[in-house]
Motif scaffolding. Structure first.
Motif, PDB file in Angstrom:
ATOM      1  N   ARG A   1      -1.302  14.182   9.621  1.00  0.00           N
ATOM      2  CA  ARG A   1      -0.691  14.638   8.379  1.00  0.00           C
ATOM      3  C   ARG A   1       0.018  15.974   8.560  1.00  0.00           C
ATOM      4  NH1 ARG A   1      -5.660  12.888   4.298  1.00  0.00           N
ATOM      5  NH2 ARG A   1      -5.156  10.633   4.295  1.00  0.00           N
TER       6      ARG A   1
ATOM      7  N   VAL B   1       4.686   9.384   3.583  1.00  0.00           N
ATOM      8  CA  VAL B   1       3.503   8.541   3.473  1.00  0.00           C
ATOM      9  C   VAL B   1       2.826   8.456   4.833  1.00  0.00           C
ATOM     10  CG1 VAL B   1       4.872   6.445   3.891  1.00  0.00           C
ATOM     11  CG2 VAL B   1       2.639   6.270   2.777  1.00  0.00           C
TER      12      VAL B   1
ATOM     13  N   HIS C   1       0.833  -1.204   0.000  1.00  0.00           N
ATOM     14  CA  HIS C   1       0.000   0.000   0.000  1.00  0.00           C
ATOM     15  C   HIS C   1       0.871   1.259   0.000  1.00  0.00           C
ATOM     16  CE1 HIS C   1      -3.407   2.603   0.830  1.00  0.00           C
ATOM     17  NE2 HIS C   1      -2.780   3.077   1.895  1.00  0.00           N
TER      18      HIS C   1
ATOM     19  N   THR D   1       1.123   4.866  -2.407  1.00  0.00           N
ATOM     20  CA  THR D   1       0.610   6.104  -1.796  1.00  0.00           C
ATOM     21  C   THR D   1       1.708   7.055  -1.337  1.00  0.00           C
ATOM     22  OG1 THR D   1       0.470   4.978   0.368  1.00  0.00           O
ATOM     23  CG2 THR D   1      -1.500   4.970  -1.021  1.00  0.00           C
ATOM     24  N   THR D   2       2.956   6.674  -1.476  1.00  0.00           N
ATOM     25  CA  THR D   2       4.050   7.552  -1.049  1.00  0.00           C
ATOM     26  C   THR D   2       4.166   8.748  -1.978  1.00  0.00           C
ATOM     27  OG1 THR D   2       5.295   5.724  -0.070  1.00  0.00           O
ATOM     28  CG2 THR D   2       6.529   7.703  -0.626  1.00  0.00           C
ATOM     29  N   SER D   3       4.239   9.925  -1.374  1.00  0.00           N
ATOM     30  CA  SER D   3       4.408  11.163  -2.134  1.00  0.00           C
ATOM     31  C   SER D   3       5.901  11.451  -2.284  1.00  0.00           C
ATOM     32  CB  SER D   3       3.711  12.319  -1.407  1.00  0.00           C
ATOM     33  OG  SER D   3       3.960  13.538  -2.055  1.00  0.00           O
TER      34      SER D   3
END
Length: 649
Positions: free
Chosen positions: A507, A415, A397, A401-403
């Motif tokens: 976040r 992430v 996953h 989804t890692t930016s």
């Protein structure tokens, strides 16, 4: 029996039978509290035990109640601080009203004390115990069992264990001096050792034990860490692993005991031979008289193998039942399992001797442990990460989804993962796999989870590669009372919000950590900063023989070709002039052999682009030219290596 669980007896068992079973269990396990079962009722069948009279408390029940008494920290009296009160608390403790066991005449430290007391020394790891912390703690416990033999020394893991370490303990727990946190009474503590940390917060619930100890020792290797423990003994060494410091001390003790033991053996042999000669022996051992002594052999290294063979003889594994480590025959030795654990500790914190802060001392300690029998098979089995099915799902996953971002040539990834209800361990291993698979220089991972009270907690995990030299993740995580190493650090704390607000708060914390990392990255150098301006160039009107002689004189394998105004025309390589010489065409001009399709870069080209061009084009030099084509300098492999500071020369 800790008194934490109560089980109702079946209806067909009488109270007397249950009390008898308790007495049998106590006699079989050899309770260390000092109470003993009367000889007449030590080991009969449970149904033969007479019922206990009404109002009487059997010996086993009294022992159980004494051992499971609630632990209450004594309040300081007078002007004494908690630590001061702990130093002389044994002199002020009132004697117990219950019967006492016979004092041990050998152990003066435990004489005339209540039978249920267990005075001891304890060595603490930090929370989320890793291999370096566990190995250092076991090494210090072994050291104290030699230096402080009057009391047993136990190793306690306050809270949380690295998955790799948990797997090792599952196989080796019976070989290590481990004790559970709940089995230690703080009032019984004498000396407390802390390994691989200087922070109280990283001791978890064991932080309160420091106030009860009469002596606190800290062994650490984090020179830049700011600790809030005030120890009586602080050992802080500039090495890559805390285990290295303790292995060095163990080595000194072992080698000293070997020399002493060897000298005693040599003296005994000489006395025996002297007695034989006095008894009428006619032969004289000339070789012994002219041979060097054992200490001289040790100084030259000749005696080490024989002494080591004697020291390590016997069974490879000896079970440790939780008591102190004892030295057989007065000779301090290392078991194979201990040497393996210490090697795992050094390898873990030095990246198998690959991290930048690794020192020669770490290498020497690791080699010595291998010489003492550290098992390479066990290191291969327990020293490498094995992701569980849940960890692999999280990693899969995270890969999507890692930016990713690039800042001044540094590749960063962030992430956020939510594990739902319940803490998921092993996320550090996931972060290490993520930074490797995605080719990142820095990765920041935020993992949130909820407890049964719907409180949201976050674990911030950071990992950095060797290319991120200026990034200090330890400083980043200190903003949330975390810590670790510059290339590997973490922090855990509870969020103030719940639900969607908690996710937003997590976040925001991740973005803040990302911003701190960006502030640590300096501006990237360019080709103008790196290039060598002193360039040896050829003229297009020279002959190939002249160019060959010129390259040999200046020791260059290639040279740019420029005209009278300094404009770059091409490049000439040494194999070109050699080919011309072998073909008897040395009189031909350079302009007929030079390579005109030369790759050039402008002076403002950043370092990361220069590296990419050098690697992809497999070239050793890049000409730096101005807008009008004039040669300004050359960027070579040496310039890049010098900028990366991979070597001191």
């Amino acid at each position: 029996a800790t008194g934490t669980r109560s089980v109702a007896p079946p209806p067909y068992l009488s109270a007397g039978t249950m009390r008898g079973s308790c007495a049998l269990l106590l006699a079989a396990c050899g309770c260390s509290c000092g109470w003993t079962v009367p000889p007449t009722t030590a080991r009969p069948a449970p149904q033969l035990l007479p019922p206990v009279p009404s109002g009487a408390v059997p010996t086993a029940v009294r022992c159980f109640r004494a051992r499971s008494r609630p632990v209450v920290a004594a309040a300081p009296t007078g002007d004494k601080t908690p630590r001061a009160a702990g130093k002389d608390k044994r002199a002020a403790r009132p004697p117990s009203g219950e019967a006492e066991s016979e004092p041990d005449p050998v152990d003066a430290a435990t004489a005339e004390r209540p039978a249920h007391d267990e005075p001891c020394n304890v060595v603490l790891t930090h929370t989320n115990t890793d291999f370096d912390s566990l190995a250092g703690a076991v090494a210090l416990a072994k050291l104290w069992s030699f230096e402080r033999p009057e009391l047993p020394t136990h190793v306690v893991l306050p809270r949380g264990v690295n998955p790799l370490v948990a797997r090792f303990i599952a196989y080796h727990k019976h070989l290590l001096p481990l004790r559970g946190f709940q089995t230690i009474n703080p009032s019984d503590l004498h000396a407390v050792g802390v390994v691989d940390t200087q922070s109280r917060e990283r001791l978890g619930p064991a932080e309160a034990w420091l106030a009860h100890a009469s002596h606190v020792a800290v062994y650490d290797h984090h020179l830049d860490a700011s600790g809030d423990i005030s120890p009586d003994e602080l050992i802080l060494e500039p090495v890559g692993s805390a285990t290295t410091v303790l292995v060095e001390r163990l080595r000194r003790h072992i080698e000293a005991s070997q020399i002493e033991r060897g000298s005693q053996i040599e003296q005994g042999s000489q006395i025996e031979q002297g007695g034989a000669r006095e008894a009428g022996g006619t032969e004289t051992d000339v070789s012994r008289e002219s041979s060097p002594t054992l200490k001289e052999k040790h100084a030259s290294g000749e005696a080490a193998p024989a002494l080591q063979e004697k020291a390590t003889s016997g069974p490879a594994l000896q079970e440790n039942t939780g008591g102190p480590v004892r030295w057989h025959g007065g000779l301090l030795t290392l078991s194979q399992a201990e040497a393996t654990l210490f090697a795992l500790g050094i390898r873990a914190d030095t990246g198998a001797l690959s991290y930048a802060d690794t020192t020669p001392r770490d290498g020497h300690a690791l080699v010595w442990l291998m010489e003492r029998g550290a098992s390479q098979h066990a290191i291969a089995e327990f020293g490498h990460t094995r992701l569980s099915a849940a960890q692999r799902d999280v990693l899969s996953h995270a890969l999507f989804t890692t930016s990713r971002s690039v800042h001044e040539g540094l590749k960063l990834g962030t992430v956020h993962l939510d594990s739902g209800r319940g803490f998921m361990g092993g996320m550090a291993a996931v972060a290490e796999e993520l930074i490797s698979l995605m080719g990142l220089d820095v990765v920041l991972m935020a993992v949130t989870h909820q407890n049964t009270k719907d409180q949201v907690f976050i674990s911030l995990i950071g990992r950095a590669s060797v290319r991120a030299k200026t990034v200090d993740l330890n400083a980043v995580m200190r903003h949330w009372s975390g810590g670790g190493h510059p290339a590997a650090a973490a922090a855990s704390f509870r969020l103030q919000s719940k639900g969607d607000d908690a996710i937003a708060e997590a976040r925001a914390a991740l973005e803040e950590a990302h911003g701190i990392v960006l502030s640590q990255v300096p501006k990237q150098v360019t080709a103008a900063d790196l290039m060598t301006t002193r360039v040896f160039a050829c003229s297009p009107d020279e002959t190939m023989d002249d160019a060959r002689a010129f390259m040999l004189r200046v020791d260059r394998k290639a040279a740019p070709v420029v005209d009278g105004g300094g404009k770059l025309l091409g490049m000439l390589k040494y194999r070109d002039v050699m080919k011309a010489a072998q073909a008897a065409k040395g009189s031909q001009l350079v302009k007929g052999w030079m390579r005109r399709d030369t790759l050039t870069v402008p002076p403002d080209t950043p370092l990361d682009e220069l590296e990419e061009i050098l690697l992809e084009q497999s070239t050793g030099r890049l000409p730096v030219v101005s807008e009008d084509g004039r040669l300004l300098g050359l960027v070579t492999r040496t310039d890049v290596l010098r900028q990366r500071k991979l070597y001191s020369e």
